[in-house]
Design a protein around this motif. Structure first.
Motif, PDB file in Angstrom:
ATOM      1  N   GLU A  11     128.053   0.830 -51.618  1.00  0.00           N
ATOM      2  CA  GLU A  11     127.782   2.264 -51.732  1.00  0.00           C
ATOM      3  C   GLU A  11     128.600   3.131 -50.774  1.00  0.00           C
ATOM      4  N   TRP A  12     129.056   2.554 -49.656  1.00  0.00           N
ATOM      5  CA  TRP A  12     129.622   3.432 -48.633  1.00  0.00           C
ATOM      6  C   TRP A  12     130.899   4.170 -49.057  1.00  0.00           C
ATOM      7  N   PRO A  13     131.830   3.565 -49.826  1.00  0.00           N
ATOM      8  CA  PRO A  13     133.043   4.333 -50.149  1.00  0.00           C
ATOM      9  C   PRO A  13     132.763   5.610 -50.931  1.00  0.00           C
ATOM     10  N   VAL A  14     131.910   5.545 -51.955  1.00  0.00           N
ATOM     11  CA  VAL A  14     131.626   6.758 -52.727  1.00  0.00           C
ATOM     12  C   VAL A  14     130.753   7.714 -51.927  1.00  0.00           C
ATOM     13  N   ALA A  15     129.872   7.197 -51.082  1.00  0.00           N
ATOM     14  CA  ALA A  15     129.057   8.070 -50.237  1.00  0.00           C
ATOM     15  C   ALA A  15     129.936   8.864 -49.281  1.00  0.00           C
ATOM     16  N   LYS A  16     130.923   8.222 -48.695  1.00  0.00           N
ATOM     17  CA  LYS A  16     131.846   8.921 -47.798  1.00  0.00           C
ATOM     18  C   LYS A  16     132.693   9.939 -48.556  1.00  0.00           C
ATOM     19  N   ALA A  17     133.180   9.533 -49.737  1.00  0.00           N
ATOM     20  CA  ALA A  17     134.017  10.447 -50.526  1.00  0.00           C
ATOM     21  C   ALA A  17     133.229  11.686 -50.928  1.00  0.00           C
ATOM     22  N   ILE A  18     131.968  11.522 -51.286  1.00  0.00           N
ATOM     23  CA  ILE A  18     131.129  12.670 -51.639  1.00  0.00           C
ATOM     24  C   ILE A  18     130.899  13.546 -50.423  1.00  0.00           C
ATOM     25  N   SER A  19     130.645  12.921 -49.276  1.00  0.00           N
ATOM     26  CA  SER A  19     130.437  13.684 -48.051  1.00  0.00           C
ATOM     27  C   SER A  19     131.667  14.513 -47.712  1.00  0.00           C
ATOM     28  N   ASP A  20     132.849  13.954 -47.932  1.00  0.00           N
ATOM     29  CA  ASP A  20     134.091  14.688 -47.665  1.00  0.00           C
ATOM     30  C   ASP A  20     134.295  15.814 -48.675  1.00  0.00           C
ATOM     31  N   ALA A  21     134.016  15.533 -49.966  1.00  0.00           N
ATOM     32  CA  ALA A  21     134.269  16.522 -51.017  1.00  0.00           C
ATOM     33  C   ALA A  21     133.280  17.682 -50.954  1.00  0.00           C
ATOM     34  N   CYS A  22     132.018  17.383 -50.637  1.00  0.00           N
ATOM     35  CA  CYS A  22     130.977  18.418 -50.626  1.00  0.00           C
ATOM     36  C   CYS A  22     130.722  18.988 -49.239  1.00  0.00           C
ATOM     37  N   GLU A  23     131.320  18.359 -48.241  1.00  0.00           N
ATOM     38  CA  GLU A  23     131.094  18.739 -46.850  1.00  0.00           C
ATOM     39  C   GLU A  23     129.628  18.590 -46.458  1.00  0.00           C
ATOM     40  N   ARG A  24     128.958  17.687 -47.134  1.00  0.00           N
ATOM     41  CA  ARG A  24     127.608  17.262 -46.776  1.00  0.00           C
ATOM     42  C   ARG A  24     127.297  16.006 -47.591  1.00  0.00           C
ATOM     43  N   PRO A  25     126.461  15.118 -47.090  1.00  0.00           N
ATOM     44  CA  PRO A  25     126.159  13.882 -47.818  1.00  0.00           C
ATOM     45  C   PRO A  25     125.312  14.144 -49.063  1.00  0.00           C
ATOM     46  N   ALA A  26     125.264  13.128 -49.921  1.00  0.00           N
ATOM     47  CA  ALA A  26     124.458  13.192 -51.143  1.00  0.00           C
ATOM     48  C   ALA A  26     123.235  12.299 -50.997  1.00  0.00           C
TER      49      ALA A  26
END
Length: 293
Positions: free
Chosen positions: A103-118
Motif C-alpha cells: 500500500e505504501w507507494p500509492v499512499a505516498k503518491a496520493i499524499s504528494d498529489a493531494c498534499e494530504r494523505p488519503a
C-alpha cells in the motif's frame, strides 16, 4: 490535471509535527465563527491527523526496506521474518506486513498529489491498479476525483474510489467524474469476461459493477448459513465437481457486502481478502478441526 481545491497550506501541516503543539482536550461551550486562536488550534488538529496518516505509509516503506534488504535476519543471521515481526512490530503477521508494503507507494503518491494523505480504505481500493499502471498516474486521478467532489459538494467514499478503480483497471478513463458517484452494486456471480483477460476468461476479483441490482443483507454481521441447499444435497458442477449453489452465492455475496460496508472498502476488495484467507493453511486447519467436532 489540477490539484485539489483548498489544498493550500496542507503541505506544511503534513510535514514535521510536534505533539506538544496540541492542547489538552477541554469542554468549552462556544458558538459563532472561530477565533484566530481557535483556527490555529484546528490547524494543529489537522496537522496531527495528517502526520499520523503520513506515518502509516512510511511504516509500509520501512517494512519494505527491512524485508527487501533482509535486515530482519538478526545478529546471528538466523531470525525469520515472522520472528522479526514478533520482536519489533508488535507481532503482526507476514500477510499484514506485505499488505502494508503493497500500500505504501500509492499512499505516498496520493499524499504528494493531494498534499494530504488519503483514508486507508481509499488507498486499498487503488492498490492493484497502481501496481499495474503506476502509483503516480493513479494518484493524479484520485486527486482529480477529490477536487471534483469538493467542487460539487459530493462525498468521496470508498465505493466512489472503487468505481474509479474499475474504470482504470479496465484500461478506460471515466468521461464524467460525476458518474463515479453513482451507487456501487455487486457484480453478478457470472459476469462478462474481463476486457483484460486475453483468453476470454473473467479475471478473479475484477468483475464490473452492475447498476440497478442490490443484494439485500442483514446488518447484524452474522455469518450466513452456507450449508447444503434446501434439499440437503451438495450441488454439482461440470464433471461432477462440487459448486456453490445460487442460494450459496446470494448469501455469501450479502455477507461480503455487509462486511465491506462496515469496513468501508469495496465488496470486490473484501472478496479478494476472503479468498486469500480461504487458500491459507489456517483455513485448512480450521476445516479439519470442524470435522472433528
Amino acid at each position: 490535471m489540477t490539484g485539489t481545491e483548498g489544498a493550500v497550506g496542507r503541505k506544511d501541516r503534513a510535514g514535521a509535527f510536534v505533539a506538544e503543539l496540541l492542547p489538552e482536550p477541554q469542554d468549552i461551550e462556544r458558538t459563532g465563527p472561530l477565533t484566530p486562536k481557535e483556527q490555529q488550534t484546528l490547524g494543529r488538529v489537522h496537522a496531527a491527523r495528517d502526520h499520523h496518516q503520513a506515518a502509516k505509509w512510511m511504516r509500509g516503506k520501512a517494512l519494505a526496506v527491512a524485508f527487501s534488504r533482509r535486515l530482519y535476519r538478526g545478529e546471528d543471521g538466523q531470525r525469520t521474518r515472522q520472528e522479526y515481526l514478533d520482536d519489533e512490530w508488535d507481532g503482526i503477521s507476514e500477510s499484514a506486513a506485505y499488505r502494508e508494503i503493497g500500500e505504501w507507494p500509492v499512499a505516498k503518491a496520493i499524499s504528494d498529489a493531494c498534499e494530504r494523505p488519503a483514508p486507508d480504505s481509499h488507498v486499498r481500493a487503488l492498490v492493484d491498479v497502481a501496481e499495474k499502471q503506476g502509483a503516480e498516474p493513479v494518484a493524479r486521478w484520485y486527486a482529480e476525483l477529490r477536487r471534483h467532489g469538493q467542487q460539487a459538494g459530493r462525498r468521496v467514499t470508498a465505493d466512489v474510489v472503487a468505481n474509479l478503480a474499475d474504470f482504470l483497471r479496465a484500461g478506460t478513463e471515466p468521461e464524467r467524474l460525476e458518474a463515479l458517484f453513482a451507487p456501487r452494486q455487486l457484480a453478478p456471480a457470472v459476469g462478462k469476461p474481463s476486457k483484460s483477460a486475453p483468453d476470454g476468461r473473467a479475471e478473479h476479483g475484477k468483475g464490473e459493477a452492475v447498476a440497478g441490482t442490490t443484494v439485500p443483507h442483514g446488518r447484524d454481521g452474522s455469518f450466513p448459513n452456507l450449508g447444503m441447499n434446501a434439499g440437503g444435497a451438495s450441488p454439482a458442477g461440470e464433471g461432477g465437481r462440487w459448486a456453490l449453489s445460487a442460494d450459496h452465492v446470494d448469501r455469501l455475496s450479502a455477507w461480503i457486502a455487509a462486511g465491506a460496508d462496515r469496513a468501508q472498502i469495496s465488496p470486490d476488495r473484501a472478496a479478494d481478502l476472503l479468498l486469500d484467507t480461504l487458500v491459507s493453511d489456517e483455513f485448512e486447519q480450521w476445516i479439519a478441526a470442524r470435522t472433528q467436532v
